[in-house]
Design an enzyme around this catalytic site. Sequence first.
Site, PDB file in Angstrom:
ATOM      1  N   THR A  74      91.854  53.052  13.611  1.00 37.58           N
ATOM      2  CA  THR A  74      91.089  52.351  14.655  1.00 37.58           C
ATOM      3  C   THR A  74      89.947  51.581  13.984  1.00 37.58           C
ATOM      4  O   THR A  74      89.700  51.751  12.784  1.00 37.58           O
ATOM      5  CB  THR A  74      90.533  53.336  15.705  1.00 37.58           C
ATOM      6  OG1 THR A  74      89.620  54.216  15.078  1.00 37.58           O
ATOM      7  CG2 THR A  74      91.653  54.127  16.374  1.00 37.58           C
ATOM      8  N   LYS A  99      86.706  53.308   7.537  1.00 40.75           N
ATOM      9  CA  LYS A  99      85.534  53.735   6.744  1.00 40.75           C
ATOM     10  C   LYS A  99      84.502  54.511   7.558  1.00 40.75           C
ATOM     11  O   LYS A  99      83.832  55.396   7.038  1.00 40.75           O
ATOM     12  CB  LYS A  99      84.811  52.502   6.155  1.00 40.75           C
ATOM     13  CG  LYS A  99      85.552  51.803   5.057  1.00 40.75           C
ATOM     14  CD  LYS A  99      84.909  50.466   4.722  1.00 40.75           C
ATOM     15  CE  LYS A  99      85.265  49.374   5.717  1.00 40.75           C
ATOM     16  NZ  LYS A  99      86.665  48.947   5.765  1.00 40.75           N
ATOM     17  N   GLU A 125      92.246  56.698   0.607  1.00 38.52           N
ATOM     18  CA  GLU A 125      92.322  55.669  -0.446  1.00 38.52           C
ATOM     19  C   GLU A 125      92.147  54.266   0.119  1.00 38.52           C
ATOM     20  O   GLU A 125      91.476  53.419  -0.481  1.00 38.52           O
ATOM     21  CB  GLU A 125      93.673  55.773  -1.162  1.00 38.52           C
ATOM     22  CG  GLU A 125      93.870  54.803  -2.306  1.00 38.52           C
ATOM     23  CD  GLU A 125      93.085  55.213  -3.550  1.00 38.52           C
ATOM     24  OE1 GLU A 125      92.076  54.535  -3.820  1.00 38.52           O
ATOM     25  OE2 GLU A 125      93.459  56.169  -4.225  1.00 38.52           O
ATOM     26  N   GLY A 177      91.253  48.859  -0.647  1.00 35.42           N
ATOM     27  CA  GLY A 177      92.593  48.617  -0.122  1.00 35.42           C
ATOM     28  C   GLY A 177      93.673  49.234  -0.978  1.00 35.42           C
ATOM     29  O   GLY A 177      93.708  50.437  -1.178  1.00 35.42           O
ATOM     30  N   GLY A 186      91.974  33.108   7.637  1.00 39.72           N
ATOM     31  CA  GLY A 186      92.075  34.478   8.138  1.00 39.72           C
ATOM     32  C   GLY A 186      91.490  35.514   7.195  1.00 39.72           C
ATOM     33  O   GLY A 186      91.693  36.706   7.367  1.00 39.72           O
ATOM     34  N   GLU A 226      86.190  37.160   9.274  1.00 38.29           N
ATOM     35  CA  GLU A 226      86.123  37.311  10.728  1.00 38.29           C
ATOM     36  C   GLU A 226      85.291  36.182  11.333  1.00 38.29           C
ATOM     37  O   GLU A 226      84.509  35.531  10.642  1.00 38.29           O
ATOM     38  CB  GLU A 226      85.413  38.625  11.080  1.00 38.29           C
ATOM     39  CG  GLU A 226      85.992  39.859  10.442  1.00 38.29           C
ATOM     40  CD  GLU A 226      87.250  40.333  11.145  1.00 38.29           C
ATOM     41  OE1 GLU A 226      87.360  40.095  12.365  1.00 38.29           O
ATOM     42  OE2 GLU A 226      88.115  40.919  10.483  1.00 38.29           O
ATOM     43  N   ASP A 256      79.909  45.941   4.597  1.00 44.33           N
ATOM     44  CA  ASP A 256      81.207  46.544   4.303  1.00 44.33           C
ATOM     45  C   ASP A 256      81.201  47.182   2.903  1.00 44.33           C
ATOM     46  O   ASP A 256      81.626  48.324   2.728  1.00 44.33           O
ATOM     47  CB  ASP A 256      82.287  45.455   4.397  1.00 44.33           C
ATOM     48  CG  ASP A 256      83.646  45.940   3.950  1.00 44.33           C
ATOM     49  OD1 ASP A 256      84.220  46.781   4.647  1.00 44.33           O
ATOM     50  OD2 ASP A 256      84.122  45.485   2.888  1.00 44.33           O
ATOM     51  N   LYS A 264      81.563  51.236   1.551  1.00 47.09           N
ATOM     52  CA  LYS A 264      82.477  51.720   0.499  1.00 47.09           C
ATOM     53  C   LYS A 264      81.710  52.443  -0.596  1.00 47.09           C
ATOM     54  O   LYS A 264      82.169  53.457  -1.138  1.00 47.09           O
ATOM     55  CB  LYS A 264      83.276  50.544  -0.054  1.00 47.09           C
ATOM     56  CG  LYS A 264      84.274  50.038   0.987  1.00 47.09           C
ATOM     57  CD  LYS A 264      84.793  48.651   0.696  1.00 47.09           C
ATOM     58  CE  LYS A 264      85.832  48.273   1.752  1.00 47.09           C
ATOM     59  NZ  LYS A 264      86.227  46.855   1.668  1.00 47.09           N
ATOM     60  N   GLY A 277      94.676  43.463   3.804  1.00 44.10           N
ATOM     61  CA  GLY A 277      95.969  42.916   4.194  1.00 44.10           C
ATOM     62  C   GLY A 277      96.760  43.986   4.904  1.00 44.10           C
ATOM     63  O   GLY A 277      96.586  45.172   4.637  1.00 44.10           O
TER      64      GLY A 277
HETATM   65  N1  NAP Z   1      92.881  44.772   8.118  1.00 45.95           N
HETATM   66  C1  NAP Z   1      92.756  45.171   6.853  1.00 45.95           C
HETATM   67  O1  NAP Z   1      93.241  44.525   5.938  1.00 45.95           O
HETATM   68  C2  NAP Z   1      92.040  46.456   6.538  1.00 45.95           C
HETATM   69  C3  NAP Z   1      91.930  46.861   5.191  1.00 45.95           C
HETATM   70  C4  NAP Z   1      91.307  48.068   4.884  1.00 45.95           C
HETATM   71  C5  NAP Z   1      90.793  48.848   5.898  1.00 45.95           C
HETATM   72  N2  NAP Z   1      90.875  48.434   7.201  1.00 45.95           N
HETATM   73  C6  NAP Z   1      90.361  49.309   8.250  1.00 45.95           C
HETATM   74  O2  NAP Z   1      91.455  49.832   8.970  1.00 45.95           O
HETATM   75  C7  NAP Z   1      91.122  49.994  10.337  1.00 45.95           C
HETATM   76  C8  NAP Z   1      92.076  49.201  11.189  1.00 45.95           C
HETATM   77  O3  NAP Z   1      91.960  47.833  10.891  1.00 45.95           O
HETATM   78  P1  NAP Z   1      92.733  46.715  11.693  1.00 45.95           P
HETATM   79  O4  NAP Z   1      92.543  45.458  10.941  1.00 45.95           O
HETATM   80  O5  NAP Z   1      94.102  47.190  11.969  1.00 45.95           O
HETATM   81  O6  NAP Z   1      91.879  46.679  13.054  1.00 45.95           O
HETATM   82  P2  NAP Z   1      92.340  46.128  14.472  1.00 45.95           P
HETATM   83  O7  NAP Z   1      93.388  45.081  14.288  1.00 45.95           O
HETATM   84  O8  NAP Z   1      91.117  45.813  15.223  1.00 45.95           O
HETATM   85  O9  NAP Z   1      93.062  47.382  15.167  1.00 45.95           O
HETATM   86  C9  NAP Z   1      92.360  48.475  15.696  1.00 45.95           C
HETATM   87  C10 NAP Z   1      93.281  49.241  16.618  1.00 45.95           C
HETATM   88  O10 NAP Z   1      92.620  50.416  17.081  1.00 45.95           O
HETATM   89  C11 NAP Z   1      92.838  50.533  18.476  1.00 45.95           C
HETATM   90  N3  NAP Z   1      91.810  51.343  19.135  1.00 45.95           N
HETATM   91  C12 NAP Z   1      90.522  51.038  19.397  1.00 45.95           C
HETATM   92  N4  NAP Z   1      89.915  52.072  20.019  1.00 45.95           N
HETATM   93  C13 NAP Z   1      90.848  53.028  20.155  1.00 45.95           C
HETATM   94  C14 NAP Z   1      90.859  54.328  20.741  1.00 45.95           C
HETATM   95  N5  NAP Z   1      89.744  54.853  21.251  1.00 45.95           N
HETATM   96  N6  NAP Z   1      91.998  55.033  20.691  1.00 45.95           N
HETATM   97  C15 NAP Z   1      93.113  54.523  20.144  1.00 45.95           C
HETATM   98  N7  NAP Z   1      93.177  53.313  19.597  1.00 45.95           N
HETATM   99  C16 NAP Z   1      92.052  52.566  19.593  1.00 45.95           C
HETATM  100  C17 NAP Z   1      92.858  49.119  18.952  1.00 45.95           C
HETATM  101  O11 NAP Z   1      93.494  49.107  20.202  1.00 45.95           O
HETATM  102  P3  NAP Z   1      93.244  47.910  21.245  1.00 45.95           P
HETATM  103  O12 NAP Z   1      93.814  46.694  20.625  1.00 45.95           O
HETATM  104  O13 NAP Z   1      93.994  48.378  22.436  1.00 45.95           O
HETATM  105  O14 NAP Z   1      91.755  47.850  21.433  1.00 45.95           O
HETATM  106  C18 NAP Z   1      93.689  48.472  17.862  1.00 45.95           C
HETATM  107  O15 NAP Z   1      95.053  48.723  18.093  1.00 45.95           O
HETATM  108  C19 NAP Z   1      89.679  49.532  10.481  1.00 45.95           C
HETATM  109  O16 NAP Z   1      88.853  50.653  10.449  1.00 45.95           O
HETATM  110  C20 NAP Z   1      89.468  48.647   9.266  1.00 45.95           C
HETATM  111  O17 NAP Z   1      88.142  48.641   8.838  1.00 45.95           O
HETATM  112  C21 NAP Z   1      91.504  47.263   7.523  1.00 45.95           C
END
Ligand code: NAP
Lengths: 336, 168
Positions: free
Chosen positions: A91, A120, A144, A149, A202, A205, A216, A220, A310
């Site tokens: 999440t 995190k 990890e 990543g 992309g 943000e 961020d 870490k 990614g």
């Molecule tokens: N993207 C990357 O490349 C990347 C890399 C490393 C780490 N991360 C970390 O990985 C995590 C996910 O990233 P992401 O890019 O996938 O984020 P994201 O696209 O915003 O996805 C977050 C997901 O969590 C869901 N969510 C929010 N509140 C929730 C709840 N209370 N119960 C269940 N589900 C809930 C959201 O659902 P809704 O859409 O319904 O709100 C959405 O499906 C983050 O913490 C991010 O910092 C991401």
Amino acid sequence: MTEVRISLVGYGVVGHGVVEVLERKRQLMGEIGLDLTLVSVTDHTGTYLAPDGVVAKDILDHRTLEGVANSDMAAREVFGSIDCDLVVEVTPTNIVHGQPGLGHMVDALSMGKHVVTSNKGPLVVDYRRLKDLARKNDVALKFEATVGGTMPLISLIERTLVGNTILGIRGIFNGTCNYILTRMAEEKYPYNHALTEAQELGYAEADPSYDVEGVDTAGKVAILANSIFDMDVKYGDVEVTGITGITPESLILAHKRGYAVKLIGEVPALTVKPMLVPLGSPLAVGSTLNAAAIYTDLSGTITVTGLGAGRIETASAILSDIVSIYRGNHVDAQRS
Amino acid sequence: MRLSMDLEMEDKPGQLLMALEPLREQKGNIISVLHHRDKKTPRGTIPVRVILEMDRSRLETVKGQLQANGIMVVRAGEERFLEEITVLLVGHVLDRDLGDTVHQIDSTGFAEVVDLSLSMPGIDEPSSAYLRIRATGKDEIQKAMSILRQVCVQKDLLVIEPIEADEP
Ligand SMILES: NC(=O)c1ccc[n+]([C@@H]2O[C@H](COP(=O)([O-])OP(=O)(O)OC[C@H]3O[C@@H](n4cnc5c(N)ncnc54)[C@H](OP(=O)(O)O)[C@@H]3O)[C@@H](O)[C@H]2O)c1
């Protein structure tokens, strides 16, 4: 064959990646004796339950579970009511209060389920408590993907470099900042121009402050401090300077003298700031790459690089964590 | 001529005075005294580095007097800038009195700015400066850097330091 029943919480970018990677690697996992079965997926809108295993193509085309969910259970109810061994928590990150991930992790660990995460927030906010819960319940907490990543850092230190004393770690832990600084240096773009380009591609943000102001990276740094250096720090303990004040002229000046400017996070110093990195240094990686130099007493300095973010890359780090729980021994349960 | 002397003295009151007196008598102009109280030698003595302007011909006399006062002279001679560091300053470097920034380093006596280049994209826009600083030793580099950091906080300048300067 070891069957591992997995609940996924969070179905955004990374969540989709996890579903895809579990599907793609099914056979390979079978060959190493693991039957990884995804039994539930939960997001804001509800839960998709599949006791016999989620069929990826049934849900992958849906951006959210709206219209697909066959249950309105929230994560906690899912853990309590279905048979699962491991929770993948992906999440959104919140480094101030850690929610909703913190609650999910506390629930899962308390119910004796392993937790693997890329989120995190909970690890920055309440690392000690989570680690203690994992130990008490004899399960693993693996993260990890939260730092660097796909770049192997925590597992490298905990396993491969075991026996070394880690003197310090310095690294580039934010691909967005690295992309912006790289483009400013290469193309002589002003900061705003490079930022816009990163957003269009992309890599950044719409609200980039979390990345460019070093928040961020500081998160870490706090995770590394807590997990590798056994410290007990929060985000606020890290001294942070971001990259918004950097000008293309300063990068040119640095380049002429043989340096690149990179946003460097450092532990145990607990700093995040732009630094001069010699152009020939293995840390001087470009584009969206991450890199980390690990300073050790026995092995000298070891540098790793890799993609910091990614969909698939992050899911790959999550998969490695899952496998490591079942192939090796429980690192958490063993460490005192 | 600028000279530096590495001395060792016992850890008791009045020792530093005993060391500085012969230097004054010989018309040495003392620029800096670094008292390494935290770095006691195995002999229990405290290392002190003195940097001064003095006629070189007086050095032997001074050494004799110091030894007579019970101060050990480990090394004495022309001052050498042995260590070097490069830093980048970003912000309104020029408007915030660059001359003063440099002077704050140079006036320490143990460090000086030996190279400086500037980049000024335009009026009102932040400029940047590349500085090379030399000092008599690693500690002096760190001291010079902490002075520079303080000055730059006051002047709202970003200091970008090299990563290799102090590896963990
Ligand atoms: N993207 C990357 O490349 C990347 C890399 C490393 C780490 N991360 C970390 O990985 C995590 C996910 O990233 P992401 O890019 O996938 O984020 P994201 O696209 O915003 O996805 C977050 C997901 O969590 C869901 N969510 C929010 N509140 C929730 C709840 N209370 N119960 C269940 N589900 C809930 C959201 O659902 P809704 O859409 O319904 O709100 C959405 O499906 C983050 O913490 C991010 O910092 C991401």
